[in-house]
Design a protein around this motif. Structure first.
Motif, PDB file in Angstrom:
ATOM      1  N   LEU A 100     -20.172 -20.742  26.189  1.00 37.01           N
ATOM      2  CA  LEU A 100     -20.997 -19.728  25.525  1.00 37.01           C
ATOM      3  C   LEU A 100     -21.350 -18.621  26.509  1.00 37.01           C
ATOM      4  O   LEU A 100     -21.362 -18.828  27.713  1.00 37.01           O
ATOM      5  CB  LEU A 100     -22.283 -20.331  24.960  1.00 37.01           C
ATOM      6  CG  LEU A 100     -23.252 -20.953  25.959  1.00 37.01           C
ATOM      7  CD1 LEU A 100     -24.681 -20.635  25.566  1.00 37.01           C
ATOM      8  CD2 LEU A 100     -23.045 -22.455  26.022  1.00 37.01           C
ATOM      9  N   CYS A 102     -23.419 -15.120  25.103  1.00 40.56           N
ATOM     10  CA  CYS A 102     -24.709 -14.699  24.539  1.00 40.56           C
ATOM     11  C   CYS A 102     -25.371 -15.822  23.754  1.00 40.56           C
ATOM     12  O   CYS A 102     -26.579 -15.830  23.571  1.00 40.56           O
ATOM     13  CB  CYS A 102     -24.539 -13.473  23.647  1.00 40.56           C
ATOM     14  SG  CYS A 102     -23.883 -13.835  22.002  1.00 40.56           S
ATOM     15  N   GLY A 103     -24.570 -16.759  23.259  1.00 37.64           N
ATOM     16  CA  GLY A 103     -25.122 -17.901  22.542  1.00 37.64           C
ATOM     17  C   GLY A 103     -25.374 -17.681  21.064  1.00 37.64           C
ATOM     18  O   GLY A 103     -25.825 -18.599  20.383  1.00 37.64           O
ATOM     19  N   TYR A 104     -25.059 -16.501  20.570  1.00 33.37           N
ATOM     20  CA  TYR A 104     -25.400 -16.237  19.169  1.00 33.37           C
ATOM     21  C   TYR A 104     -24.623 -17.143  18.206  1.00 33.37           C
ATOM     22  O   TYR A 104     -25.176 -17.643  17.228  1.00 33.37           O
ATOM     23  CB  TYR A 104     -25.151 -14.763  18.810  1.00 33.37           C
ATOM     24  CG  TYR A 104     -25.963 -14.347  17.620  1.00 33.37           C
ATOM     25  CD1 TYR A 104     -27.296 -13.976  17.752  1.00 33.37           C
ATOM     26  CD2 TYR A 104     -25.417 -14.372  16.335  1.00 33.37           C
ATOM     27  CE1 TYR A 104     -28.068 -13.635  16.661  1.00 33.37           C
ATOM     28  CE2 TYR A 104     -26.178 -14.032  15.236  1.00 33.37           C
ATOM     29  CZ  TYR A 104     -27.494 -13.664  15.403  1.00 33.37           C
ATOM     30  OH  TYR A 104     -28.256 -13.336  14.318  1.00 33.37           O
ATOM     31  N   THR A 106     -23.396 -20.027  19.011  1.00 36.66           N
ATOM     32  CA  THR A 106     -23.373 -21.402  19.511  1.00 36.66           C
ATOM     33  C   THR A 106     -24.024 -22.428  18.578  1.00 36.66           C
ATOM     34  O   THR A 106     -23.459 -23.515  18.398  1.00 36.66           O
ATOM     35  CB  THR A 106     -24.005 -21.457  20.912  1.00 36.66           C
ATOM     36  OG1 THR A 106     -23.373 -20.463  21.727  1.00 36.66           O
ATOM     37  CG2 THR A 106     -23.814 -22.813  21.548  1.00 36.66           C
ATOM     38  N   CYS A 137     -16.656 -16.223  17.379  1.00 41.23           N
ATOM     39  CA  CYS A 137     -17.384 -15.898  18.604  1.00 41.23           C
ATOM     40  C   CYS A 137     -16.910 -14.534  19.072  1.00 41.23           C
ATOM     41  O   CYS A 137     -15.705 -14.275  19.115  1.00 41.23           O
ATOM     42  CB  CYS A 137     -17.104 -16.945  19.681  1.00 41.23           C
ATOM     43  SG  CYS A 137     -17.904 -16.558  21.248  1.00 41.23           S
ATOM     44  N   ARG A 138     -17.847 -13.692  19.420  1.00 36.33           N
ATOM     45  CA  ARG A 138     -17.482 -12.348  19.859  1.00 36.33           C
ATOM     46  C   ARG A 138     -17.574 -12.188  21.371  1.00 36.33           C
ATOM     47  O   ARG A 138     -17.401 -11.099  21.897  1.00 36.33           O
ATOM     48  CB  ARG A 138     -18.373 -11.302  19.164  1.00 36.33           C
ATOM     49  CG  ARG A 138     -18.003 -11.107  17.705  1.00 36.33           C
ATOM     50  CD  ARG A 138     -16.617 -10.486  17.589  1.00 36.33           C
ATOM     51  NE  ARG A 138     -16.196 -10.338  16.207  1.00 36.33           N
ATOM     52  CZ  ARG A 138     -15.278 -11.107  15.617  1.00 36.33           C
ATOM     53  NH1 ARG A 138     -14.709 -12.087  16.282  1.00 36.33           N
ATOM     54  NH2 ARG A 138     -14.931 -10.885  14.368  1.00 36.33           N
ATOM     55  N   CYS A 139     -17.876 -13.281  22.095  1.00 36.12           N
ATOM     56  CA  CYS A 139     -18.039 -13.175  23.547  1.00 36.12           C
ATOM     57  C   CYS A 139     -16.952 -13.869  24.328  1.00 36.12           C
ATOM     58  O   CYS A 139     -16.360 -13.309  25.249  1.00 36.12           O
ATOM     59  CB  CYS A 139     -19.345 -13.815  23.985  1.00 36.12           C
ATOM     60  SG  CYS A 139     -20.823 -12.986  23.458  1.00 36.12           S
ATOM     61  N   THR A 140     -16.752 -15.165  24.044  1.00 35.88           N
ATOM     62  CA  THR A 140     -16.077 -15.992  25.037  1.00 35.88           C
ATOM     63  C   THR A 140     -14.582 -16.084  24.850  1.00 35.88           C
ATOM     64  O   THR A 140     -13.889 -16.504  25.768  1.00 35.88           O
ATOM     65  CB  THR A 140     -16.610 -17.430  24.979  1.00 35.88           C
ATOM     66  OG1 THR A 140     -16.216 -17.998  23.736  1.00 35.88           O
ATOM     67  CG2 THR A 140     -18.096 -17.474  25.095  1.00 35.88           C
TER      68      THR A 140
HETATM   69  S1  FES Z   1     -21.213 -16.700  22.781  1.00 36.17           S
HETATM   70 FE1  FES Z   1     -21.689 -14.696  22.078  1.00 36.17          FE
HETATM   71  S2  FES Z   1     -20.897 -14.686  20.058  1.00 36.17           S
HETATM   72 FE2  FES Z   1     -20.209 -16.542  20.851  1.00 36.17          FE
END
Ligand code: FES
Ligand code: FES
Length: 168
Positions: A100, A102-104, A106, A137-140
Motif C-alpha cells: 500500500l 496512500c492506503g485508500y 487497502t 489501486c491508483r498508487c502501487t
Molecule cells: S494504495 Fe493508494 S489507491 Fe491503493
C-alpha cells in the motif's frame, strides 16, 4: 423521521440496529451512522472496490447495496479483521510486502482478500489477480498486493488464522 425503516444486522460480530430511509446506501450507514470508516467511498458506481465489505459470505460493494437489504444479515468490514488486538495475517502481509501507499484502496483489498482466502486457501497468482479484479489501486500497481496475498495465504496455512471469522 417519516418513512424510515428499522434495520438490524450483525456487524463484525455485534448486533446493531439503525433507522434509515429506504434510499440509504450501506456505505453511508456504515461510515456515518456506525462509525465504521474503514470502507471508503471512491467512485460510488460499483467500480473501484474501495467500499468492499463482506455480506453474508460474499464480497459486495457497499455503495451499491441499500441498507434496508441488510436486515438480518451478517456483515464484516476491515475493522473486524484484527484478532484480539493483533493485526490479522492479511494485514501483516500487506505491511511486510509494502502493498500500500496512500492506503485508500487497502480496506477493500483486505476484506476482499480475506474472503478470497476463505474460498481459495491456496490461490495461484492468477486466482489472486482474478479475485481482486474488482478492487482498483491508483498508487502501487498490483505486484506487491499479489505478493501480500500469497504471503498471507502462507501465513494462514501455517497459523490457521483465516479460517476464523473476523471479530469485533
Ligand atoms: S494504495 Fe493508494 S489507491 Fe491503493
Ligand atoms: S465506492 Fe463503491 S465501488 Fe467505488
Amino acid at each position: 423521521m417519516a418513512n424510515t425503516h428499522e434495520v438490524a444486522f450483525k456487524l463484525n460480530g455485534k448486533d446493531v440496529q439503525v433507522s434509515v430511509v429506504p434510499r440509504e446506501l450501506l456505505i453511508h450507514t456504515l461510515r456515518d451512522r456506525l462509525a465504521h470508516t474503514g470502507p471508503h467511498v471512491g467512485c460510488e458506481t460499483s467500480h473501484c472496490g474501495a467500499c468492499t465489505v463482506d455480506l453474508d459470505g460474499m464480497s459486495v460493494k457497499s455503495c451499491t447495496v441499500l441498507t434496508v437489504q441488510c436486515d438480518g444479515a451478517e456483515l464484516f468490514t476491515v475493522e473486524g479483521l484484527q484478532q484480539a488486538g493483533e493485526l490479522h495475517a492479511i494485514q501483516q502481509a500487506f505491511h511486510e510486502e509494502h502493498a500500500l501507499q496512500c492506503g485508500y484502496c487497502t480496506p477493500g483489498m483486505l476484506i476482499r482478500a480475506w474472503r478470497l482466502l476463505q474460498e481459495t486457501p491456496e490461490p495461484t497468482e492468477q486466482d489472486i489477480r482474478y479475485g481482486l479484479a474488482g478492487n482498483l489501486c491508483r498508487c502501487t500497481g498490483y505486484q506487491n498486493i499479489v505478493k501480500a496475498v500469497q504471503s498471507a495465504a502462507r501465513k494462514v496455512a501455517d497459523h490457521k488464522v483465516a479460517a476464523q471469522a473476523p471479530s469485533a
